[in-house]
Design a protein around this motif. Sequence first.
Motif, mmCIF file in Angstrom:
data_model
loop_
_atom_site.group_PDB
_atom_site.id
_atom_site.type_symbol
_atom_site.label_atom_id
_atom_site.label_comp_id
_atom_site.label_asym_id
_atom_site.label_seq_id
_atom_site.Cartn_x
_atom_site.Cartn_y
_atom_site.Cartn_z
ATOM 1 N N ALA A 292 2.053 10.610 9.608
ATOM 2 C CA ALA A 292 3.018 9.579 9.185
ATOM 3 C C ALA A 292 2.618 8.990 7.827
ATOM 4 O O ALA A 292 3.473 8.748 6.975
ATOM 5 N N PHE A 293 1.328 8.773 7.591
ATOM 6 C CA PHE A 293 0.886 8.258 6.275
ATOM 7 C C PHE A 293 1.188 9.294 5.192
ATOM 8 O O PHE A 293 1.696 8.977 4.124
ATOM 9 N N GLY A 294 0.828 10.550 5.474
ATOM 10 C CA GLY A 294 1.054 11.622 4.501
ATOM 11 C C GLY A 294 2.533 11.756 4.165
ATOM 12 O O GLY A 294 2.903 11.960 3.004
ATOM 13 N N GLN A 295 3.390 11.615 5.190
ATOM 14 C CA GLN A 295 4.829 11.738 4.943
ATOM 15 C C GLN A 295 5.336 10.618 4.039
ATOM 16 O O GLN A 295 6.392 10.729 3.433
ATOM 17 N N ARG A 296 4.583 9.509 3.979
ATOM 18 C CA ARG A 296 4.972 8.392 3.102
ATOM 19 C C ARG A 296 4.209 8.421 1.780
ATOM 20 O O ARG A 296 4.137 7.428 1.077
ATOM 21 N N GLY A 297 3.596 9.544 1.481
ATOM 22 C CA GLY A 297 2.996 9.739 0.161
ATOM 23 C C GLY A 297 1.573 9.228 0.020
ATOM 24 O O GLY A 297 1.032 9.209 -1.085
ATOM 25 N N MET A 298 0.933 8.787 1.103
ATOM 26 C CA MET A 298 -0.439 8.285 0.969
ATOM 27 C C MET A 298 -1.429 9.447 0.921
ATOM 28 O O MET A 298 -1.157 10.534 1.428
ATOM 29 N N ASP A 299 -2.581 9.166 0.331
ATOM 30 C CA ASP A 299 -3.639 10.167 0.187
ATOM 31 C C ASP A 299 -4.576 9.993 1.393
ATOM 32 O O ASP A 299 -5.265 8.979 1.486
ATOM 33 N N MET B 271 0.869 -1.193 0.000
ATOM 34 C CA MET B 271 0.000 0.000 0.000
ATOM 35 C C MET B 271 0.897 1.231 0.000
ATOM 36 O O MET B 271 1.380 1.637 1.026
ATOM 37 N N GLY B 272 1.192 1.756 -1.116
ATOM 38 C CA GLY B 272 2.110 2.891 -1.123
ATOM 39 C C GLY B 272 1.393 4.183 -1.437
ATOM 40 O O GLY B 272 0.219 4.337 -1.131
ATOM 41 N N GLU C 189 4.671 -0.264 8.427
ATOM 42 C CA GLU C 189 4.240 -1.519 7.791
ATOM 43 C C GLU C 189 3.598 -1.239 6.434
ATOM 44 O O GLU C 189 3.875 -1.939 5.465
ATOM 45 N N LEU C 190 2.730 -0.212 6.383
ATOM 46 C CA LEU C 190 1.975 0.047 5.151
ATOM 47 C C LEU C 190 2.863 0.523 4.012
ATOM 48 O O LEU C 190 2.453 0.520 2.863
ATOM 49 N N SER C 191 4.086 0.956 4.337
ATOM 50 C CA SER C 191 4.941 1.407 3.237
ATOM 51 C C SER C 191 5.830 0.264 2.731
ATOM 52 O O SER C 191 6.703 0.478 1.903
ATOM 53 N N GLN C 192 5.594 -0.957 3.223
ATOM 54 C CA GLN C 192 6.391 -2.076 2.731
ATOM 55 C C GLN C 192 5.719 -2.725 1.522
ATOM 56 O O GLN C 192 4.527 -2.559 1.300
ATOM 57 N N ASP C 193 6.512 -3.471 0.794
ATOM 58 C CA ASP C 193 6.006 -4.078 -0.435
ATOM 59 C C ASP C 193 5.520 -5.508 -0.124
ATOM 60 O O ASP C 193 6.208 -6.486 -0.377
#
Length: 394
Positions: free
Chosen positions: A22-29, A1-2, A313-317
């Motif tokens: 933290a989600f926003g900093q990892r590019g999530m909407d 989930m990127g 976790e959500l920024s992992q593939d």
Amino acid sequence: MGASRRVLVVGGGIGGMASAAAFGQRGMDVLLIEKRPEFTVPGVGLGQPANALRVLGELGVLPQVIAAGFQYDSMRYFDYNRELIVEHKFLLGGPGLPAVCALSRSDLHDILLDAALKVGVGIGLGTTAQQMEQEGNRVHVVFNNGSSDEFDLVVGFDGIRSTTRIFAFGEAFEPIHSGYGAWRLQAPRPPEVDAMEFYQGLGSKTGAMPLNDELMYLFHIRPEDPSEKLAREDYPRYLRERLNGYGDHIAEVRDALGPDSDIVYSPLEPAILPPPWYSGRIVLGGDAAHTFPPHLTEGAGMALEDGLVLADELSQDKPVEDMLDGYVQRRYARCAFVYTFSMQMLHSEQMVRTHQQLDEARRELKANGSARIAASDRILNLPVLPAKGALLWR
Ligand SMILES: Cc1cc2nc3c(=O)[nH]c(=O)nc-3n(C[C@H](O)[C@H](O)[C@H](O)COP(=O)(O)OP(=O)(O)OC[C@H]3O[C@@H](n4cnc5c(N)ncnc54)[C@H](O)[C@@H]3O)c2cc1C
């Protein structure tokens, strides 16, 4: 989930705000919804131990937190007359990181709101989810204004009475009154209150935490009848009666209580949700998943850690189920530790009801109190973001 995945965060408290940032900093909407029409939080304080400060550092807001707060490195146990029983020097923090920094809840909230806005988090105030339906890998959400939208993930940081938890698990995990309640207020800080202080009473416990050069935050914990209705306008009288028997500056705070005193009362309703903390694409964190007695001052800290670990976790593939499993595996044992340890602190202090029990508690605390908190410090001071390749809390 990127990046480009849509995430709905329900709840704009400390945990919701931190996870959204933290989600926003990892590019999530990210869309965050908060049921209150504006961001006003009760004017009490929060001790942020080093593990919480580490998360705030990861979010890039540690300098603002340090500037707004009051740092301290020890905890002192007194009796109700402020006769010292034992002092513990925290084994928390490290180079450039204080053991604890306490600040007002509203300051921490404003700092996190800024961090979330900076990375483009959308905010819906006065907004709740009326309905959540999962279909395939999407969650269809109907809001209270009648509009609807679809998300890849819904993250419930909506506190102890979480409705997101009900959408995920039904009503099986409703909070239960423990038989104890907590009274909180801010008061002028005497200069000698420069660390966390606990005052053991007979049948109750009081604590104080410095917030800044002028103010401290006072809390009082005691048995409360769940069926008794405590009228808000009578809070000053109730608290005055409950602080009877305490001396020194607690007596001064008690004597100064009046109709304008800004007192917050909440029943203690400790609980921890069994794993997994998710169902399909709805996942929980913060008080929605666990609430602790306040003794380790870790409620907001654990909510902050939940938000950061979930974002990590959500920024992992990996498949989404594996990421959510990873989140729960990294969080459950640590939160269960805080729950057990603080429950045990609550029970031991509330069992002291007679002068003889106070003498026994005094002897026991002198002998073991510091070593006991040191054991907790060593666990809590472990970083929650592992060095690459290392496994923590799995
Ligand atoms: C006496 C006492 C002292 C404490 N002291 C400390 C301390 O010193 N340090 C510490 O770290 N912690 C402390 N805590 C615990 C701490 O306050 C909580 O653990 C922390 O606030 C949890 O954060 P949260 O974001 O999960 O939930 P909350 O802070 O409860 O935030 C939940 C948010 O969700 C919103 N919401 C609720 N329902 C909905 C809905 N349906 N839709 C949209 N929004 C919704 C609420 O309005 C709220 O803004 C203390 C607690 C108590 C009782």
